[in-house]
Design a protein around this motif. Sequence first.
Motif, mmCIF file in Angstrom:
data_model
loop_
_atom_site.group_PDB
_atom_site.id
_atom_site.type_symbol
_atom_site.label_atom_id
_atom_site.label_comp_id
_atom_site.label_asym_id
_atom_site.label_seq_id
_atom_site.Cartn_x
_atom_site.Cartn_y
_atom_site.Cartn_z
ATOM 1 N N GLN A 134 44.319 20.363 12.401
ATOM 2 C CA GLN A 134 44.383 21.737 12.790
ATOM 3 C C GLN A 134 45.104 22.523 11.547
ATOM 4 O OE1 GLN A 134 43.288 23.188 15.531
ATOM 5 N NE2 GLN A 134 44.094 25.370 14.932
ATOM 6 N N SER A 135 46.129 22.096 10.904
ATOM 7 C CA SER A 135 46.494 22.758 9.613
ATOM 8 C C SER A 135 45.782 23.059 8.593
ATOM 9 C CB SER A 135 47.870 21.783 9.258
ATOM 10 O OG SER A 135 48.805 21.512 10.069
ATOM 11 N N ILE A 136 44.735 22.188 8.182
ATOM 12 C CA ILE A 136 43.868 22.447 7.226
ATOM 13 C C ILE A 136 43.063 23.523 7.376
ATOM 14 C CG2 ILE A 136 41.874 21.408 5.932
ATOM 15 C CD1 ILE A 136 43.349 18.676 5.746
ATOM 16 N N LYS A 137 42.670 23.670 8.827
ATOM 17 C CA LYS A 137 41.837 24.621 9.321
ATOM 18 C C LYS A 137 42.554 25.997 9.140
ATOM 19 C CE LYS A 137 38.735 22.694 12.872
ATOM 20 N NZ LYS A 137 38.812 22.410 14.302
ATOM 21 N N GLU A 138 43.894 26.084 9.678
ATOM 22 C CA GLU A 138 44.514 27.033 9.624
ATOM 23 C C GLU A 138 44.965 27.477 8.115
ATOM 24 O OE1 GLU A 138 47.974 26.119 11.733
ATOM 25 O OE2 GLU A 138 47.077 26.260 13.609
ATOM 26 N N MET A 139 45.126 26.499 7.317
ATOM 27 C CA MET A 139 45.316 26.818 5.798
ATOM 28 C C MET A 139 44.061 27.663 5.113
ATOM 29 S SD MET A 139 47.479 24.310 3.258
ATOM 30 C CE MET A 139 46.361 23.393 3.354
ATOM 31 N N ASN A 140 42.707 27.112 5.585
ATOM 32 C CA ASN A 140 41.524 27.550 5.086
ATOM 33 C C ASN A 140 41.328 29.209 5.581
ATOM 34 O OD1 ASN A 140 40.809 25.283 3.674
ATOM 35 N ND2 ASN A 140 39.509 24.469 5.412
ATOM 36 N N LYS A 141 41.422 29.415 6.752
ATOM 37 C CA LYS A 141 41.273 30.683 7.389
ATOM 38 C C LYS A 141 42.375 31.551 6.928
ATOM 39 C CE LYS A 141 39.784 29.439 12.079
ATOM 40 N NZ LYS A 141 40.317 29.419 13.632
ATOM 41 N N ALA A 142 43.454 31.079 6.524
ATOM 42 C CA ALA A 142 44.689 31.828 5.872
ATOM 43 C C ALA A 142 44.254 32.201 4.582
ATOM 44 C CB ALA A 142 45.899 31.188 6.031
ATOM 45 N N PHE A 143 43.804 31.260 3.724
ATOM 46 C CA PHE A 143 43.381 31.388 2.315
ATOM 47 C C PHE A 143 42.285 32.594 2.361
ATOM 48 C CE2 PHE A 143 40.642 30.610 -1.195
ATOM 49 C CZ PHE A 143 41.847 30.332 -2.234
ATOM 50 N N ASN A 144 41.384 32.485 3.064
ATOM 51 C CA ASN A 144 40.281 33.254 3.176
ATOM 52 C C ASN A 144 40.705 34.806 3.477
ATOM 53 O OD1 ASN A 144 38.342 31.308 2.240
ATOM 54 N ND2 ASN A 144 37.804 31.057 4.622
ATOM 55 N N ARG A 145 41.866 35.081 4.340
ATOM 56 C CA ARG A 145 42.374 36.204 4.694
ATOM 57 C C ARG A 145 43.043 36.790 3.643
ATOM 58 N NH1 ARG A 145 45.257 33.956 9.367
ATOM 59 N NH2 ARG A 145 43.155 33.969 10.481
ATOM 60 N N MET A 146 43.867 35.918 2.778
ATOM 61 C CA MET A 146 44.705 36.594 1.815
ATOM 62 C C MET A 146 44.025 36.913 0.722
ATOM 63 S SD MET A 146 48.015 34.717 0.094
ATOM 64 C CE MET A 146 47.402 33.318 -1.063
ATOM 65 N N PHE A 147 42.889 36.166 0.344
ATOM 66 C CA PHE A 147 42.142 36.589 -0.995
ATOM 67 C C PHE A 147 41.373 37.778 -0.812
ATOM 68 C CE2 PHE A 147 44.071 33.184 -2.750
ATOM 69 C CZ PHE A 147 43.620 33.082 -3.948
ATOM 70 N N LYS A 148 41.255 38.388 0.718
ATOM 71 C CA LYS A 148 40.684 39.586 0.941
ATOM 72 C C LYS A 148 41.591 40.891 0.858
ATOM 73 C CE LYS A 148 36.984 37.783 3.668
ATOM 74 N NZ LYS A 148 36.626 37.253 4.805
ATOM 75 N N TYR A 149 42.849 40.253 0.899
ATOM 76 C CA TYR A 149 43.997 41.577 0.514
ATOM 77 C C TYR A 149 43.534 42.225 -0.582
ATOM 78 C CZ TYR A 149 46.922 39.193 4.280
ATOM 79 O OH TYR A 149 47.088 38.526 5.358
ATOM 80 N N LYS A 150 43.797 43.567 -0.442
ATOM 81 C CA LYS A 150 43.513 44.584 -1.692
ATOM 82 C C LYS A 150 44.227 44.201 -2.968
ATOM 83 C CE LYS A 150 43.001 49.572 -2.811
ATOM 84 N NZ LYS A 150 43.533 50.857 -2.521
ATOM 85 N N LYS A 151 45.558 43.925 -3.010
ATOM 86 C CA LYS A 151 45.963 43.578 -3.997
ATOM 87 C C LYS A 151 45.766 42.246 -4.815
ATOM 88 C CE LYS A 151 50.463 44.273 -6.325
ATOM 89 N NZ LYS A 151 52.103 44.468 -6.032
#
Length: 330
Positions: A134-151
Amino acid sequence: MQDNNTRFIYENQDSQTLRDFTKSGKERPWKEKKIGNVTYSELLEILKIKKAHNVRQCGNILEFKATDEGYLKLYKTWFCKSKLCPVCNWRRAMKNSYQTQKIVEAVIQEKPSARWLFLTLSNRNSIDGATLEQSIKEMNKAFNRMFKYKKVAKNLVGFMRATEVTVNEKDGSYNQHMHVLMCVESKYFRGSENYISQEEWLEMWQKALKVDYKPVANIKAIKPNKKGNNAIESAIKETSKYAVKSSDYLTSDQEKDLEVVSDLEQGLYKKRMISYGGLLKIKHKELNLDNAEDGNLIQTGEEKISDEEEKANSIMAIWNYEKQNYFLKH
């Protein structure tokens, strides 16, 4: 084959055990890795995990071709490609390192003024296989989310991301974390509208993970020193190393090892441990590199067999389970 080549192949004339050296004279650890592989297969067998037999067959017979320079080139074998296999992990790390080096060189050639960063990301430790998964899944999703942040996105050229899991010696929990080698535009370091501080990375990672605690987010600028890109090379090694160290699950405590292997098999099942994005992903494709996770582990770099070498006699090394070593057969 020349007489002086024999020193690369035999430990001594009587035992005829395999000795395989790199061009720089370093001995390849076939024996040590295969001993680890056998232990790992035995743990899988006790756990009644189906692939135990397949894992045990990994690298049992090695076929080499001898070169005129006096060293061996692996020509044929069968690898199990299990995520925890010590033999496959060793080959995979070599291949990842070689591929990333090639990709980084191609990116530097295209964008010489770009800058490089090394980012480490983690979330709270996992207590078992289910929470690790579960933790690895959450990290992957969070990584993809963060790398779409404008900055983050606006100055990002590309990245290589590797997931690693370590076992905490004190409480047996699992620390899943990501090493990210990032390439950014040089303007990243100009002005607060472009530059992202350590504190900002941490805030963004916490937001992306959607957690109420402070996770780990550590950023470092990689500065090539006077001797060349040593800092980049060490970052490449860090992102290319084993996803899990075999010393974390092959200890003298079998009961503990069984628990760790069971958890890791569940937590890492069907997980992609290495991924590329942006220009690094484009270069991976342009260089026609295969997938180091489930691709060819025989050629881990540029050591392709020439037509002439292919015609040469093969040198076979066969694993002896009783004597725990590779013995040569002509």
